[in-house]
Scaffold this active site. Sequence first.
Site, PDB file in Angstrom:
ATOM      1  N   ARG A   1      -0.427  14.329  13.625  1.00 29.01           N
ATOM      2  CA  ARG A   1       0.216  13.953  12.144  1.00 29.01           C
ATOM      3  C   ARG A   1       0.612  15.344  11.393  1.00 29.01           C
ATOM      4  NH1 ARG A   1      -1.601   8.802   9.977  1.00 29.01           N
ATOM      5  NH2 ARG A   1       0.216   9.161   8.573  1.00 29.01           N
TER       6      ARG A   1
ATOM      7  N   ARG B   1      -9.007  -0.490   4.202  1.00 31.42           N
ATOM      8  CA  ARG B   1      -8.024   0.614   3.727  1.00 31.42           C
ATOM      9  C   ARG B   1      -6.648  -0.033   3.179  1.00 31.42           C
ATOM     10  NH1 ARG B   1      -7.532   5.904   7.037  1.00 31.42           N
ATOM     11  NH2 ARG B   1      -6.235   6.191   5.515  1.00 31.42           N
TER      12      ARG B   1
ATOM     13  N   CYS C   1      -6.732  12.685  12.075  1.00 34.01           N
ATOM     14  CA  CYS C   1      -6.257  11.309  12.383  1.00 34.01           C
ATOM     15  C   CYS C   1      -6.208  10.739  13.577  1.00 34.01           C
ATOM     16  CB  CYS C   1      -4.717  11.276  11.503  1.00 34.01           C
ATOM     17  SG  CYS C   1      -4.125   9.643  11.330  1.00 34.01           S
TER      18      CYS C   1
ATOM     19  N   LYS D   1       0.925  -1.266   0.133  1.00 38.84           N
ATOM     20  CA  LYS D   1      -0.135  -0.069   0.075  1.00 38.84           C
ATOM     21  C   LYS D   1       1.016   1.354   0.128  1.00 38.84           C
ATOM     22  CE  LYS D   1      -1.910   1.646   4.051  1.00 38.84           C
ATOM     23  NZ  LYS D   1      -1.530   3.053   4.451  1.00 38.84           N
ATOM     24  N   ASN D   2       1.786   1.253   0.807  1.00 39.49           N
ATOM     25  CA  ASN D   2       2.609   2.590   1.125  1.00 39.49           C
ATOM     26  C   ASN D   2       3.565   2.718  -0.113  1.00 39.49           C
ATOM     27  OD1 ASN D   2       1.004   2.949   3.062  1.00 39.49           O
ATOM     28  ND2 ASN D   2       2.491   2.366   4.851  1.00 39.49           N
TER      29      ASN D   2
ATOM     30  N   ASP E   1       3.851   0.356  12.093  1.00 38.20           N
ATOM     31  CA  ASP E   1       2.659  -0.176  11.560  1.00 38.20           C
ATOM     32  C   ASP E   1       2.373  -1.643  11.884  1.00 38.20           C
ATOM     33  OD1 ASP E   1       3.036   1.329   8.287  1.00 38.20           O
ATOM     34  OD2 ASP E   1       2.434   2.034  10.271  1.00 38.20           O
TER      35      ASP E   1
ATOM     36  N   ARG F   1      -4.830  10.675   4.519  1.00 39.88           N
ATOM     37  CA  ARG F   1      -3.603  11.592   4.800  1.00 39.88           C
ATOM     38  C   ARG F   1      -2.494  11.672   3.740  1.00 39.88           C
ATOM     39  NH1 ARG F   1      -3.178  14.673   8.640  1.00 39.88           N
ATOM     40  NH2 ARG F   1      -1.142  14.383   8.597  1.00 39.88           N
TER      41      ARG F   1
HETATM   42  C1  EPZ Z   1       4.054   6.771   6.568  1.00 37.74           C
HETATM   43  O1  EPZ Z   1       3.493   7.850   6.977  1.00 37.74           O
HETATM   44  C2  EPZ Z   1       3.066   5.503   6.545  1.00 37.74           C
HETATM   45  N1  EPZ Z   1       2.205   6.096   5.492  1.00 37.74           N
HETATM   46  C3  EPZ Z   1       2.659   5.296   7.831  1.00 37.74           C
HETATM   47  O2  EPZ Z   1       1.864   4.308   7.615  1.00 37.74           O
HETATM   48  C4  EPZ Z   1       3.657   4.857   8.586  1.00 37.74           C
HETATM   49  O3  EPZ Z   1       3.159   4.530   9.905  1.00 37.74           O
HETATM   50  C5  EPZ Z   1       4.631   6.231   8.819  1.00 37.74           C
HETATM   51  O4  EPZ Z   1       5.099   6.574   7.417  1.00 37.74           O
HETATM   52  C6  EPZ Z   1       5.940   5.781   9.529  1.00 37.74           C
HETATM   53  O5  EPZ Z   1       6.484   4.676   9.194  1.00 37.74           O
HETATM   54  C7  EPZ Z   1       2.253   6.254   3.949  1.00 37.74           C
HETATM   55  O6  EPZ Z   1       3.472   6.031   3.696  1.00 37.74           O
HETATM   56  C8  EPZ Z   1       1.098   6.568   3.243  1.00 37.74           C
HETATM   57  P1  EPZ Z   1       6.087  10.158   9.219  1.00 37.74           P
HETATM   58  P2  EPZ Z   1       3.822   9.571   7.248  1.00 37.74           P
HETATM   59  O7  EPZ Z   1       6.252  11.361   8.154  1.00 37.74           O
HETATM   60  O8  EPZ Z   1       4.626   9.602   6.305  1.00 37.74           O
HETATM   61  C9  EPZ Z   1       6.227  13.036  12.625  1.00 37.74           C
HETATM   62  C10 EPZ Z   1      -0.222   2.939   7.612  1.00 37.74           C
HETATM   63  O9  EPZ Z   1      -0.718   2.447   8.821  1.00 37.74           O
HETATM   64  N2  EPZ Z   1       6.198  14.073  11.354  1.00 37.74           N
HETATM   65  O10 EPZ Z   1       7.285   9.098   8.980  1.00 37.74           O
HETATM   66  O11 EPZ Z   1       2.854  10.384   7.666  1.00 37.74           O
HETATM   67  C11 EPZ Z   1       5.064  12.137  12.507  1.00 37.74           C
HETATM   68  O12 EPZ Z   1       3.904  12.849  13.428  1.00 37.74           O
HETATM   69  C12 EPZ Z   1       0.375   4.142   7.814  1.00 37.74           C
HETATM   70  O13 EPZ Z   1       0.151   2.347   6.576  1.00 37.74           O
HETATM   71  C13 EPZ Z   1       6.421  15.407  11.707  1.00 37.74           C
HETATM   72  O14 EPZ Z   1       6.463  15.818  13.061  1.00 37.74           O
HETATM   73  O15 EPZ Z   1       4.783   9.203   8.580  1.00 37.74           O
HETATM   74  C14 EPZ Z   1       5.202  10.879  13.219  1.00 37.74           C
HETATM   75  O16 EPZ Z   1       5.414  11.187  14.539  1.00 37.74           O
HETATM   76  C15 EPZ Z   1       0.095   4.921   9.101  1.00 37.74           C
HETATM   77  N3  EPZ Z   1       6.159  16.161  10.823  1.00 37.74           N
HETATM   78  C16 EPZ Z   1       6.757  10.919  12.486  1.00 37.74           C
HETATM   79  O17 EPZ Z   1       7.097  11.993  12.365  1.00 37.74           O
HETATM   80  C17 EPZ Z   1       5.744  16.036   9.545  1.00 37.74           C
HETATM   81  O18 EPZ Z   1       5.764  16.792   8.776  1.00 37.74           O
HETATM   82  C18 EPZ Z   1       6.713   9.562  11.572  1.00 37.74           C
HETATM   83  O19 EPZ Z   1       5.852  10.514  10.673  1.00 37.74           O
HETATM   84  C19 EPZ Z   1       5.553  14.509   9.045  1.00 37.74           C
HETATM   85  C20 EPZ Z   1       5.728  13.701  10.143  1.00 37.74           C
END
Ligand code: EPZ
Length: 415
Positions: free
Chosen positions: A121, A395, A116, A22-23, A302, A92
């Site tokens: 997020r 999803r 979310c 998916k990702n 995840d 998202r």
């Molecule tokens: C991706 O989300 C994945 N989604 C998530 O999978 C996954 O859990 C996550 O990466 C971590 O591996 C997709 O790829 C579509 P991050 P993403 O930005 O990119 C903080 C699932 O279940 N952060 O790496 O949104 C954030 O709050 C989904 O398949 C900021 O602070 O995750 C979190 O604490 C859920 N500012 C951490 O970084 C930002 O601008 C990791 O977030 C962005 C993120």
Amino acid sequence: MSKYIINGPARLNGIFQPSGAKNAALKMIAASLLTKEKVILENCPDILDVRSLIDLIESLGAKTSFSNNVLEIDPSKVNKFRPDDKIAKKIRASIVLVGPLIARFNKAQIAHPGGCLIGNRPLDAHMEVFKQYGVKVESKKNSYNFSTLKLIGAKTFPCLSVTATENAIMTAVLASGISVVYAAAAEPEIKDLILMLRSMGAKIKGAGTHNVTIEGVKKLSGTRFRIIPDRIEIGTIVCAALATNSEITINDVREKDMGNFIYKLESLGAKFKIENSQLTVLKSKIISGKIDTRTYPGFSTDLQSPTAALLTQAHGKSRKFETLFENRFNFISELNKMGAKIKQINDFVIEISGPTNMTGAKIESSDLRAGAALVIAGLIAKGKTVINNIDIFERGYEKWENKLSNLGVEIIKEE
Ligand code: EPZ
């Protein structure tokens, strides 16, 4: 809303075929906007989030056809730079359309993403990346607006954020000059996206590392690309097999993509056999332990909730430290309703005592991966478990009612 009805306890046996990741798929659909030529994605999972991304690029003017897990995209008629607000709010991942839209139109607009369940997020890492490319970023009442006169390559720092790293890379492939992405996230899905972009003519070095260098090119061609298997779906079915003391074989497992998941579970007593790309889960006695989630190649966030469901059957007290998201324990009340003994210590730590007998109940799925924990609990529990709002689980998991019944599980899906 549909629901799953599971009769447990289940004993799984047979062969499990994972779907495409998916990702990876979501970002590759966004990347199709970087060309005017046809993009064909094979092994594309037919799941709700993919359907939402397809709707979003169609709202921009793209034409698509999707059958038998082959998605064909014709992006030649894309002439808008603001995806449909209603759909963008639902998912998202819509944020990953911004990089390609800026690369194609020098501007983009996106509705403020919806709330979310797994945390607030923020998108600050994304906004920083766009500003580092010299893009003007404005937060309006209903949308973020982005614009630039000319996209110039730059140094960007997405701070290990997965989607901010992907935005940094997709913005750079058509920018003029060299870009370097520092502290890039290095999840396997990002490496796969880079391989897809390279197949379209992008000049990118450092795939799979934390430093990615991109030399901008004038245009990208279309491509036909096969998406990697979903390592999170694989980890989820591994937890289901271990939790029900089953022995199953899983196809298309890329051991190094699993990060430290396999070894961590082996340290808790799990027994596996790995031959080429087949992983066999053997009957195992799971002991308690401590698991921290980390960015790749650490233990995936995840897989935190599916493993929590497994640890309800482990002998002793386990601790889980969710270091990435501040509210990713939305499964606790439902699992405790079924007999689990899970205590939340604070926003980031839970304690699980096991083994506990689980009995079937009527439960609700709240977020995607919490839903996975509920499905595993339904496989463990004696009696009937009804999981409502299973659309949320769907999803990210393709046709699991079929995949689980093929493994001998008594499960039906009711609309
Ligand atoms: C991706 O989300 C994945 N989604 C998530 O999978 C996954 O859990 C996550 O990466 C971590 O591996 C997709 O790829 C579509 P991050 P993403 O930005 O990119 C903080 C699932 O279940 N952060 O790496 O949104 C954030 O709050 C989904 O398949 C900021 O602070 O995750 C979190 O604490 C859920 N500012 C951490 O970084 C930002 O601008 C990791 O977030 C962005 C993120």
